[in-house]
Motif scaffolding. Structure first.
Motif, PDB file in Angstrom:
ATOM      1  N   MET A   1      34.678  37.178  39.851  1.00 58.85           N
ATOM      2  CA  MET A   1      35.675  37.814  38.921  1.00 58.85           C
ATOM      3  C   MET A   1      35.525  39.436  39.155  1.00 58.85           C
ATOM      4  N   GLU A   2      34.303  39.774  39.410  1.00 60.69           N
ATOM      5  CA  GLU A   2      33.954  41.251  39.464  1.00 60.69           C
ATOM      6  C   GLU A   2      34.703  41.899  40.707  1.00 60.69           C
ATOM      7  N   LYS A   3      35.262  41.045  41.644  1.00 60.62           N
ATOM      8  CA  LYS A   3      35.820  41.633  42.491  1.00 60.62           C
ATOM      9  C   LYS A   3      37.462  42.286  42.298  1.00 60.62           C
ATOM     10  N   ILE A   4      37.606  41.929  41.101  1.00 62.22           N
ATOM     11  CA  ILE A   4      39.043  42.547  40.647  1.00 62.22           C
ATOM     12  C   ILE A   4      38.904  43.533  39.573  1.00 62.22           C
ATOM     13  N   ASP A   5      39.177  44.857  39.794  1.00 58.62           N
ATOM     14  CA  ASP A   5      39.048  45.625  38.895  1.00 58.62           C
ATOM     15  C   ASP A   5      39.678  45.281  37.308  1.00 58.62           C
ATOM     16  N   THR A   7      39.166  42.928  35.206  1.00 56.22           N
ATOM     17  CA  THR A   7      39.190  41.517  34.993  1.00 56.22           C
ATOM     18  C   THR A   7      37.989  41.452  33.946  1.00 56.22           C
ATOM     19  N   LYS A   8      38.361  40.811  32.970  1.00 58.47           N
ATOM     20  CA  LYS A   8      37.200  40.576  31.795  1.00 58.47           C
ATOM     21  C   LYS A   8      37.394  39.096  31.412  1.00 58.47           C
ATOM     22  N   ALA A   9      36.432  38.509  30.784  1.00 59.34           N
ATOM     23  CA  ALA A   9      36.239  37.114  30.434  1.00 59.34           C
ATOM     24  C   ALA A   9      35.769  37.088  28.960  1.00 59.34           C
ATOM     25  N   GLU A  25      35.127  34.601  21.950  1.00 60.44           N
ATOM     26  CA  GLU A  25      34.801  36.087  22.048  1.00 60.44           C
ATOM     27  C   GLU A  25      34.374  36.389  20.839  1.00 60.44           C
ATOM     28  N   VAL A  26      33.210  37.207  21.040  1.00 58.30           N
ATOM     29  CA  VAL A  26      32.531  37.866  19.709  1.00 58.30           C
ATOM     30  C   VAL A  26      32.538  39.276  19.714  1.00 58.30           C
ATOM     31  N   LYS A  27      32.854  39.676  18.359  1.00 56.80           N
ATOM     32  CA  LYS A  27      33.200  41.135  17.944  1.00 56.80           C
ATOM     33  C   LYS A  27      32.279  41.238  16.825  1.00 56.80           C
ATOM     34  N   LYS A  52      41.374  38.276  27.906  1.00 58.95           N
ATOM     35  CA  LYS A  52      40.219  37.870  28.284  1.00 58.95           C
ATOM     36  C   LYS A  52      40.505  36.214  28.490  1.00 58.95           C
ATOM     37  N   VAL A  53      41.175  35.678  27.682  1.00 57.41           N
ATOM     38  CA  VAL A  53      41.289  34.091  27.798  1.00 57.41           C
ATOM     39  C   VAL A  53      42.200  33.979  29.050  1.00 57.41           C
ATOM     40  N   LYS A  54      43.051  34.742  29.340  1.00 51.57           N
ATOM     41  CA  LYS A  54      43.970  34.671  30.475  1.00 51.57           C
ATOM     42  C   LYS A  54      43.183  34.828  31.757  1.00 51.57           C
ATOM     43  N   ASP A  55      42.315  35.954  31.761  1.00 50.52           N
ATOM     44  CA  ASP A  55      41.447  36.157  33.042  1.00 50.52           C
ATOM     45  C   ASP A  55      40.213  35.251  33.182  1.00 50.52           C
ATOM     46  N   SER A  56      39.932  34.513  31.995  1.00 51.87           N
ATOM     47  CA  SER A  56      38.734  33.510  31.932  1.00 51.87           C
ATOM     48  C   SER A  56      39.326  32.230  32.388  1.00 51.87           C
ATOM     49  N   ILE A  57      40.481  31.917  32.200  1.00 46.49           N
ATOM     50  CA  ILE A  57      41.208  30.720  32.785  1.00 46.49           C
ATOM     51  C   ILE A  57      41.170  31.000  34.430  1.00 46.49           C
ATOM     52  N   SER A  58      41.623  31.917  34.765  1.00 43.53           N
ATOM     53  CA  SER A  58      41.860  32.253  36.221  1.00 43.53           C
ATOM     54  C   SER A  58      40.441  32.158  36.947  1.00 43.53           C
ATOM     55  N   CYS A  59      39.433  32.661  36.367  1.00 39.30           N
ATOM     56  CA  CYS A  59      38.196  32.481  36.914  1.00 39.30           C
ATOM     57  C   CYS A  59      37.738  30.764  36.737  1.00 39.30           C
TER      58      CYS A  59
END
Length: 152
Positions: A1-5, A7-9, A25-27, A52-59
């Motif tokens: 996932m680090e290959k795409i600027d 992108t977060k998880a 996700e923890v805050k 972050k959820v969307k990116d995590s699912i993609s990953c």
């Protein structure tokens, strides 16, 4: 996932009971209530979590399809693709209790934030939770603070 600027998880993925996928996700806004107030009230935090959820699912899907070890990602992908599997988005949010604040006021604030979060997450799931140490609704989860480490 680090290959795409940009992108977060989420911070944690977990499976409970072989059929519930948790994206957590923890805050920790303790001591930073003022600077994070707008994010919490205007829905900015909800948008962050949804992205972050969307990116995590993609990953998860990408790792399952391309990693050398697809068995590692198989349980996560299986739940995502199974219509009876439950996907639960969790925001673990620690905040300062205001002086004179009582638990019901905190609960009302979380219910407002949960409504915004559910609106942002309805494309995936209606199972959205906002939890904290004072309002934990995650099964078999215990959260404790670690002692503060002194800085040199």
């Amino acid at each position: 996932m680090e290959k795409i600027d940009r992108t977060k998880a989420v911070d944690f993925l977990g499976i409970y009971g072989k059929q519930d996928l948790y994206l957590i996700e923890v805050k920790d806004f303790r001591g930073h209530r003022i600077e994070n107030r707008a994010r919490m009230l205007t829905g900015g935090l909800a948008v962050e979590l949804a992205q972050k959820v969307k990116d995590s699912i993609s990953c998860i899907v990408g790792a399952y399809r391309t990693e050398n070890n697809p068995e590692l990602w198989n349980p996560f992908a299986k739940i995502l693709l199974n219509i009876s599997g439950k996907v639960k988005a969790v925001l673990w949010l620690e905040t300062d209790l205001l002086p004179g604040s009582v638990f019901p006021k905190q609960k009302v604030r979380y219910s407002v934030s949960t409504k915004i979060l559910k609106q942002k997450m309805n494309w995936l799931t209606s199972h959205v939770l906002i939890c904290s140490r004072s309002m934990n609704s995650l099964p078999d989860v215990e959260v404790r603070n670690l002692p503060m480490q002194e800085t040199l």
